[in-house]
Scaffold this motif. Structure first.
Motif, short mmCIF file in Angstrom:
data_model
loop_
_atom_site.label_atom_id
_atom_site.label_comp_id
_atom_site.label_asym_id
_atom_site.label_seq_id
_atom_site.Cartn_x
_atom_site.Cartn_y
_atom_site.Cartn_z
N SER A 93 86.86 119.70 -34.27
CA SER A 93 86.80 119.44 -35.70
C SER A 93 88.12 119.72 -36.41
CB SER A 93 85.68 120.27 -36.34
OG SER A 93 85.93 121.65 -36.13
N MET A 94 88.97 120.54 -35.81
CA MET A 94 90.27 120.84 -36.39
C MET A 94 91.29 119.77 -36.01
SD MET A 94 89.72 123.75 -37.88
CE MET A 94 91.05 124.89 -37.95
N GLY A 95 90.93 118.91 -35.05
CA GLY A 95 91.82 117.83 -34.64
C GLY A 95 92.92 118.25 -33.67
N ARG A 96 92.87 119.49 -33.20
CA ARG A 96 93.95 120.00 -32.34
C ARG A 96 93.55 120.09 -30.87
NH1 ARG A 96 95.04 125.22 -35.28
NH2 ARG A 96 94.13 124.45 -37.17
N GLY A 97 92.43 120.67 -30.60
CA GLY A 97 91.99 120.87 -29.22
C GLY A 97 90.90 119.88 -28.86
N THR A 98 90.20 120.21 -27.79
CA THR A 98 89.10 119.34 -27.37
C THR A 98 87.78 120.08 -27.51
OG1 THR A 98 89.36 120.03 -25.07
CG2 THR A 98 90.50 118.02 -25.75
N ALA A 99 86.73 119.30 -27.59
CA ALA A 99 85.38 119.85 -27.68
C ALA A 99 84.46 119.00 -26.82
CB ALA A 99 84.89 119.83 -29.13
N ARG A 100 83.43 119.62 -26.32
CA ARG A 100 82.42 118.89 -25.55
C ARG A 100 81.45 118.25 -26.54
NH1 ARG A 100 79.85 123.16 -21.66
NH2 ARG A 100 78.90 121.32 -20.72
N GLN A 101 81.18 116.99 -26.34
CA GLN A 101 80.20 116.29 -27.17
C GLN A 101 79.19 115.65 -26.23
OE1 GLN A 101 81.57 114.21 -30.65
NE2 GLN A 101 80.07 112.61 -30.35
N PHE A 102 77.94 115.63 -26.66
CA PHE A 102 76.86 115.17 -25.80
C PHE A 102 76.11 114.03 -26.47
CE2 PHE A 102 77.69 119.65 -25.31
CZ PHE A 102 77.92 119.75 -23.96
N GLU A 103 75.48 113.23 -25.62
CA GLU A 103 74.57 112.18 -26.08
C GLU A 103 73.38 112.19 -25.15
OE1 GLU A 103 76.34 108.20 -27.41
OE2 GLU A 103 77.77 108.94 -25.90
N ILE A 104 72.24 111.82 -25.68
CA ILE A 104 71.07 111.64 -24.82
C ILE A 104 71.39 110.47 -23.90
CG2 ILE A 104 68.62 111.06 -24.77
CD1 ILE A 104 68.41 112.57 -27.48
N SER A 105 71.14 110.64 -22.61
CA SER A 105 71.56 109.64 -21.64
C SER A 105 70.88 108.30 -21.87
CB SER A 105 71.29 110.12 -20.21
OG SER A 105 69.93 109.99 -19.89
N GLN A 106 71.61 107.26 -21.56
CA GLN A 106 71.09 105.91 -21.73
C GLN A 106 69.89 105.67 -20.81
OE1 GLN A 106 72.22 103.91 -24.27
NE2 GLN A 106 70.32 102.88 -23.75
N ASP A 107 69.90 106.27 -19.61
CA ASP A 107 68.76 106.12 -18.70
C ASP A 107 67.49 106.67 -19.33
OD1 ASP A 107 70.27 104.90 -16.73
OD2 ASP A 107 70.54 106.75 -15.56
N LEU A 108 67.61 107.85 -19.96
CA LEU A 108 66.44 108.45 -20.60
C LEU A 108 65.99 107.59 -21.78
CD1 LEU A 108 64.63 110.96 -20.40
CD2 LEU A 108 66.11 112.04 -22.08
N LEU A 109 66.93 107.09 -22.56
CA LEU A 109 66.58 106.23 -23.70
C LEU A 109 65.94 104.92 -23.24
CD1 LEU A 109 69.65 106.82 -26.02
CD2 LEU A 109 67.34 107.77 -26.25
N ASN A 110 66.40 104.40 -22.09
CA ASN A 110 65.78 103.18 -21.54
C ASN A 110 64.34 103.44 -21.14
OD1 ASN A 110 68.13 101.73 -21.94
ND2 ASN A 110 68.81 101.94 -19.82
N LYS A 111 64.08 104.60 -20.53
CA LYS A 111 62.70 104.95 -20.17
C LYS A 111 61.85 105.06 -21.42
CE LYS A 111 63.71 107.51 -15.94
NZ LYS A 111 63.66 108.81 -15.28
N LEU A 112 62.40 105.68 -22.44
CA LEU A 112 61.69 105.81 -23.70
C LEU A 112 61.44 104.45 -24.34
CD1 LEU A 112 60.53 107.67 -25.91
CD2 LEU A 112 62.82 107.73 -26.90
#
Length: 124
Positions: A93-112
């Motif tokens: 959020s500070m624009g300087r370092g890195t951060a881990r970001q997640f998303e619900i997997s496409q495979d799981l969303l396809n099953k849903l």
């Protein structure tokens, strides 16, 4: 069907899918029931955050859950290992370092999605 009712059905479908995926497919013999329950709860929170268009970063998850960083990391890492979440590295959020970001997997969303289609067809 009303939009609110449809949303409730979709939320229930997601919960049922997550329960099935986690309880019926343990990662290994050492995985405790407590760890699986944490994963179920975390997926529920992450789905709600996704529906609210919130970024799934460790900082945001910690802010919402009030869990420790190590507690969130431990549970999220298991969900990544299960392939229920996809992980990418983004600028923090500070624009300087890195951060881990997640998303619900496409495979799981396809099953849903396939479950939603059959449910929607049966309810109309």
């Amino acid at each position: 069907m009303t939009s609110a009712l449809k949303t409730q059905w979709h939320n229930l479908a997601f919960s049922g899918l997550v329960l099935h995926e986690i309880l019926d497919h343990p990662l290994d013999d050492d995985e405790t029931p407590q760890a699986r329950l944490k994963q179920i709860g975390m997926m529920t929170i992450l789905y709600t955050m996704t529906q609210a268009h919130q970024k799934l970063t460790l900082s945001n998850i910690i802010e919402i859950t009030k869990l420790t960083r190590s507690g969130v990391k431990e549970t999220v890492d298991l969900l990544v290992k299960r392939r229920m979440l996809d992980e990418t590295m983004v600028k923090n959020s500070m624009g300087r370092g890195t951060a881990r970001q997640f998303e619900i997997s496409q495979d799981l969303l396809n099953k849903l999605s396939s479950f939603r289609v059959s449910q929607d067809a049966g309810l109309n």
